[in-house]
Motif scaffolding. Structure first.
Motif: not given
Ligand code: C2E
Ligand code: MG
Ligand code: MG
Ligand code: MG
Length: 288
Positions: A30-35, A75-81
């Motif tokens: 999901a994060l990959h498509g968020a922007i 939750r998602f910033i550490p995953v993005a890192e």
């Protein structure tokens, strides 16, 4: 009996682990498509002085995904890192915060307003081209760089001191300011602080939360405030939730605050109104 229990325990553990891995995989996807899918936006939390007058905003990232709902940046910033998406996300945050700042700048700012703070991930800062990417955003948005406050963490100041300092000084030359976020929770790199062009320490909210119940928190907060005074640094208390906490902090010598007591983070349109109306905090919405 014990064996059986153990095996069940193991099975349960394994299932939970699989669930966690699946959750993480879904989050990553999901994060990959968020922007691209426009799922991010920024909210702005007021920072105020002793009189409740607005002195700045901290830009905070929000993510709403149709399948996952709201996901916290914690939750998602550490995953993005972890998966290397933080560079793209960090650029997005910086660019959008600066675009908003430019709008406010053009509107005309109250004299007390010092600008917008943006959180910078250590990974983002460590990137080779970080200074260039900030300069590019400054160029494209034409902001007054002295209105930009970059929030970095203590941990960043202990590794690669020379290269970190060099980057900070290059940005400092433009007038950009630096705050140390969550101060007091990381490495005690007090002796290194002087090497860096730092303007402000942000006292972590865990100290503020325990101010009345834990004598240690009181001592630590007191120490941070007087140390900041000696080093000619501003100090801002995070996570202030009550008039009581504000009073204790003011008594200690703090003059700058941020927290739910004054205002939660708000969307850009309300943040704009606060600026236009010279709002004083705590803010209470007036009906009618
Ligand atoms: P932070 O930079 O220390 O931000 C302060 C956090 O405390 C924010 O949570 C804010 O909403 C919350 N907060 C403010 N006042 C109060 C209060 O009175 N009580 C309590 N309990 N909490 C309060 P948020 O927005 O969930 O962000 C959590 C963390 O995620 C941030 O901590 C920051 O480390 C990170 N983060 C948020 N936005 C970004 C971003 O754009 N880039 C990066 N790299 N990290 C971000
Ligand atoms: Mg912050
Ligand atoms: Mg913080
Ligand atoms: Mg924090």
């Amino acid at each position: 009996e014990a064996k059986k229990k153990g095996r069940n325990g193991f099975r349960f553990y394994r299932q939970e682990m699989l669930q966690q891995i699946t959750d993480l995989a879904i989050l990553e996807k999901a994060l990959h498509g968020a922007i691209h899918d426009n799922e991010f936006y920024l909210v702005y939390q007021p920072q105020v002085n002793n009189y409740g007058v607005l002195i700045g905003y901290e830009a905070l990232l929000r993510w709403f995904n149709p399948e996952l709902g709201f996901v916290s940046p914690a939750r998602f910033i550490p995953v993005a890192e972890e998966i290397g998406l933080i560079y793209e996300i960090g650029d997005w945050v910086l660019e959008n915060a600066c675009r908003q700042l430019r709008i406010w700048q053009d509107m005309g700012l109250p004299p007390s307003f010092e600008g917008v703070a943006v959180n910078i991930s250590p990974y983002q800062f460590a990137q080779e081209g970080f200074v260039n990417s900030v300069e590019k955003v400054m160029e494209s948005t034409q902001i007054d760089p002295s209105l930009l406050d970059l929030e970095i963490t203590e941990g960043m100041l202990v590794e690669n001191i020379a290269s970190v300092a060099e980057k900070m000084w290059r940005l400092k030359e433009h007038g950009i300011r630096f705050s140390i976020d969550d101060f007091g929770t990381g490495y005690s790199s007090l002796r290194y602080l002087q090497h860096f062009p730092i303007n402000q320490l942000k006292i972590d909210q865990t100290f503020v939360r325990d101010l009345s119940s834990d004598p240690n928190s009181h001592v630590i907060t007191n120490t941070i405030v007087s140390m900041a005074e000696h080093m000619n640094l501003s100090v801002l208390a995070e996570g202030v939730e009550s008039t009581f906490e504000k009073a204790i902090l003011e008594n200690i010598g703090c003059t700058r605050y941020q927290g739910y007591y004054f205002s939660k983070p708000v969307k850009a349109d309300l943040a704009t109104l606060f600026l236009k109306d010279n709002e004083v905090f705590p803010f209470e919405r007036q009906d009618a």
